[in-house]
Design a protein around this motif. Structure first.
Motif, PDB file in Angstrom:
ATOM      1  N   ARG A 327       0.812  -1.204   0.000  1.00 19.97           N
ATOM      2  CA  ARG A 327       0.000   0.000   0.000  1.00 19.97           C
ATOM      3  C   ARG A 327       0.852   1.262   0.000  1.00 19.97           C
ATOM      4  NH1 ARG A 327      -5.043   1.194   4.077  1.00 19.97           N
ATOM      5  NH2 ARG A 327      -5.806   3.062   3.054  1.00 19.97           N
ATOM      6  N   GLN A 328       0.499   2.193  -0.893  1.00 21.05           N
ATOM      7  CA  GLN A 328       1.101   3.517  -0.937  1.00 21.05           C
ATOM      8  C   GLN A 328      -0.002   4.515  -0.595  1.00 21.05           C
ATOM      9  OE1 GLN A 328       4.311   4.546  -1.757  1.00 21.05           O
ATOM     10  NE2 GLN A 328       5.023   2.429  -1.871  1.00 21.05           N
ATOM     11  N   GLY A 329       0.094   5.140   0.550  1.00 22.35           N
ATOM     12  CA  GLY A 329      -0.956   6.047   1.002  1.00 22.35           C
ATOM     13  C   GLY A 329      -0.936   7.387   0.297  1.00 22.35           C
ATOM     14  N   LYS A 330      -1.864   8.240   0.653  1.00 19.20           N
ATOM     15  CA  LYS A 330      -1.931   9.571   0.072  1.00 19.20           C
ATOM     16  C   LYS A 330      -0.662  10.338   0.416  1.00 19.20           C
ATOM     17  CE  LYS A 330      -6.967   9.948   0.151  1.00 19.20           C
ATOM     18  NZ  LYS A 330      -8.128  10.710   0.655  1.00 19.20           N
ATOM     19  N   GLY A 331      -0.197  11.092  -0.574  1.00 18.75           N
ATOM     20  CA  GLY A 331       0.988  11.903  -0.344  1.00 18.75           C
ATOM     21  C   GLY A 331       2.273  11.113  -0.330  1.00 18.75           C
ATOM     22  N   ALA A 332       2.246   9.907  -0.925  1.00 24.80           N
ATOM     23  CA  ALA A 332       3.468   9.103  -0.967  1.00 24.80           C
ATOM     24  C   ALA A 332       4.570   9.873  -1.674  1.00 24.80           C
ATOM     25  CB  ALA A 332       3.199   7.783  -1.697  1.00 24.80           C
ATOM     26  N   LYS A 333       5.776   9.842  -1.129  1.00 25.78           N
ATOM     27  CA  LYS A 333       6.883  10.584  -1.700  1.00 25.78           C
ATOM     28  C   LYS A 333       7.368   9.939  -2.985  1.00 25.78           C
ATOM     29  CE  LYS A 333       8.569  12.284   2.759  1.00 25.78           C
ATOM     30  NZ  LYS A 333       9.722  12.332   3.687  1.00 25.78           N
ATOM     31  N   GLN A 334       7.929  10.778  -3.860  1.00 28.48           N
ATOM     32  CA  GLN A 334       8.411  10.297  -5.137  1.00 28.48           C
ATOM     33  C   GLN A 334       9.540   9.275  -4.975  1.00 28.48           C
ATOM     34  OE1 GLN A 334       7.127  11.210  -8.107  1.00 28.48           O
ATOM     35  NE2 GLN A 334       8.472   9.796  -9.170  1.00 28.48           N
ATOM     36  N   ASP A 335      10.331   9.407  -3.913  1.00 27.93           N
ATOM     37  CA  ASP A 335      11.463   8.502  -3.751  1.00 27.93           C
ATOM     38  C   ASP A 335      11.132   7.302  -2.870  1.00 27.93           C
ATOM     39  OD1 ASP A 335      11.192  10.005  -1.511  1.00 27.93           O
ATOM     40  OD2 ASP A 335      13.284  10.614  -1.345  1.00 27.93           O
ATOM     41  N   ASN A 336       9.831   7.037  -2.634  1.00 29.47           N
ATOM     42  CA  ASN A 336       9.422   5.835  -1.917  1.00 29.47           C
ATOM     43  C   ASN A 336       9.425   4.658  -2.894  1.00 29.47           C
ATOM     44  OD1 ASN A 336       9.089   7.299   0.382  1.00 29.47           O
ATOM     45  ND2 ASN A 336       6.878   7.050   0.522  1.00 29.47           N
ATOM     46  N   VAL A 337      10.564   4.035  -3.034  1.00 32.32           N
ATOM     47  CA  VAL A 337      10.696   2.923  -3.968  1.00 32.32           C
ATOM     48  C   VAL A 337      11.181   1.696  -3.212  1.00 32.32           C
ATOM     49  CG1 VAL A 337      11.146   4.450  -5.919  1.00 32.32           C
ATOM     50  CG2 VAL A 337      13.067   3.564  -4.585  1.00 32.32           C
ATOM     51  N   SER A 338      11.154   0.566  -3.881  1.00 35.24           N
ATOM     52  CA  SER A 338      11.573  -0.675  -3.239  1.00 35.24           C
ATOM     53  C   SER A 338      13.085  -0.697  -3.044  1.00 35.24           C
ATOM     54  CB  SER A 338      11.154  -1.869  -4.100  1.00 35.24           C
ATOM     55  OG  SER A 338      11.899  -1.893  -5.308  1.00 35.24           O
ATOM     56  N   THR A 339      13.523  -1.590  -2.174  1.00 32.13           N
ATOM     57  CA  THR A 339      14.955  -1.745  -1.928  1.00 32.13           C
ATOM     58  C   THR A 339      15.691  -2.117  -3.207  1.00 32.13           C
ATOM     59  OG1 THR A 339      14.601  -2.389   0.369  1.00 32.13           O
ATOM     60  CG2 THR A 339      16.674  -3.070  -0.633  1.00 32.13           C
ATOM     61  N   LEU A 340      15.101  -3.012  -3.986  1.00 29.42           N
ATOM     62  CA  LEU A 340      15.734  -3.415  -5.236  1.00 29.42           C
ATOM     63  C   LEU A 340      15.914  -2.216  -6.158  1.00 29.42           C
ATOM     64  CD1 LEU A 340      15.227  -6.512  -7.394  1.00 29.42           C
ATOM     65  CD2 LEU A 340      14.747  -4.304  -8.439  1.00 29.42           C
ATOM     66  N   GLU A 341      14.875  -1.400  -6.307  1.00 30.16           N
ATOM     67  CA  GLU A 341      14.973  -0.251  -7.208  1.00 30.16           C
ATOM     68  C   GLU A 341      16.018   0.757  -6.742  1.00 30.16           C
ATOM     69  OE1 GLU A 341      10.490   0.329  -8.921  1.00 30.16           O
ATOM     70  OE2 GLU A 341      10.720   0.277  -6.741  1.00 30.16           O
TER      71      GLU A 341
END
Length: 382
Positions: A327-341
């Motif tokens: 789940r990515q909530g409202k206002g998720a930051k642009q740099d909220n990416v997976s560890t792999l990415e």
């Protein structure tokens, strides 16, 4: 037992039927699901619902007999019960001769050992951390190379000696995890669990070496701890290759990259417990560029494929390829990416080829897609 299209199925211990006509699962309607943004995407021939409707079919998907499936189920249940009893006993038996902190550390080690031995699920691949019937190890094994290297894994960039995925025990074995794929696609890469004694020893040995430069990927520009940049690391690599480091900085050596696997809260605690000489690398700017600029690294992070929920798998508010499963909530930051990415962004900046990076990313996308189709669930955007 028929599973309706609006029913989310949860296993009490594992996603599988028992060898009887009844199933050790519980069902809750979509409206009752605590993850209210989860969208059920239906049944297919390879879905969990399809396999769980027949003990024979499920066993066949695991290349096991029904009896073997039952034994695996019971063995894991017994291990969980035994662990619970041991956790209670160690607290009761040591109240007088151990402090609460010492008891807590001992219990934590036991929990970590249990997770390492038994995973979160009895039928999950120990390498790719995907449900066994939809294991993605084959994607990496089919990799063909034009060079003379017989190893199907990509080499780390010159100057990067090792990559460690430092993992919280609650993240270890989680099927929605993508960091587990890094050792399958990259040489000199390993997953270590914080709290597991043998892994702690390996980590400590690496961090105590004087001829390496340990760097943890962590977005914390305000930290008072020592930090570094991609430019600094490339300079260290260049100096190490030319031998200049012997004159100016004899303590610098090959780079050991550390990627953290865990929730934001647990990951922050893990980072803060690393020795102070471990440099922190903030990739926020690099991540933002890679996920918003099609020309950057040939746009390999900008995936416009359609998910089973009918949405693009990436968007400006939730660019991670994992967003369909987490789940990515409202206002998720642009740099909220997976560890792999995040790790791939760092390795690209240090010299990993776009072709190698793209291959690993596409394997991760296919893992996400297989899990979506298998579980029949995806997260919609807020």
């Amino acid at each position: 037992m028929r599973l309706g299209l609006k029913t989310i199925v949860y296993a009490t211990s594992i996603f599988c039927p028992t060898p009887t006509s009844s199933f050790s699962i519980t069902s809750r309607t979509f409206a009752q699901d605590r993850h209210q943004n989860a969208t059920f995407t239906g049944e297919s021939a390879s879905s969990l619902a399809h396999l769980a409707s027949s003990p024979e079919r499920f066993a066949a998907s695991l290349n096991m007999t029904i009896e073997q499936v039952d034994e695996a189920i019971n063995a894991r249940k017994l291990a969980s019960t035994t662990l619970n009893e041991q956790l209670i006993a160690i607290e009761e038996d040591n109240k007088q001769n151990m402090t609460a902190a010492e008891i807590g550390r001992q219990k934590h080690r036991m929990i970590c050992q249990h997770r390492f031995n038994h995973f979160r699920n009895a039928f999950v691949c120990k390498k790719c951390w995907t449900f066994t019937p939809i294991c993605v190890c084959d994607l990496f094994e089919q990799r063909e190379r034009s060079d003379m290297d017989s190893d199907k894994k990509a080499q780390l960039p010159n100057g990067v000696e090792k990559l460690i995925v430092w993992t919280h025990h609650d993240e270890y074995g989680r099927t929605s995890n993508t960091g587990s794929l890094l050792p399958l696609g990259l040489q000199q890469t390993s997953i270590l669990m914080k709290g597991l004694l043998e892994h702690e020893q390996i980590m400590n040995e690496v961090l105590c070496r004087k001829n390496v430069t340990p760097v943890v990927l962590w977005p914390d520009k305000k930290s008072k701890r020592a930090s570094t940049t991609i430019s600094d690391l490339n300079r260290i690599i260049a100096d190490t290759s030319s031998g200049n480091q012997k004159n100016e900085d004899s303590n610098r050596g090959g780079i050991v990259l550390i990627s953290i696997e865990g929730t934001w809260n647990t990951a922050r605690k893990m980072v803060n417990k690393l020795p102070p000489h471990v440099l922190r690398l903030d990739l926020s700017d690099e991540i933002r560029l890679n996920f918003t600029t099609p020309e950057m690294n040939e746009g390999i992070f900008i995936d416009n494929s359609i998910t089973t929920a009918g949405e693009t798998s990436q968007s400006p508010s939730a660019p991670s390829l994992l967003s369909p499963l987490r789940r990515q909530g409202k206002g998720a930051k642009q740099d909220n990416v997976s560890t792999l990415e995040a790790t791939i962004v760092a390795l690209l900046a240090l010299g990993l080829s776009v072709d190698e990076a793209s291959f690993i990313l596409n394997c991760a996308r296919r893992k996400v897609k297989r899990i979506q189709e298998y579980t029949g669930k995806t997260y919609a955007r807020d």
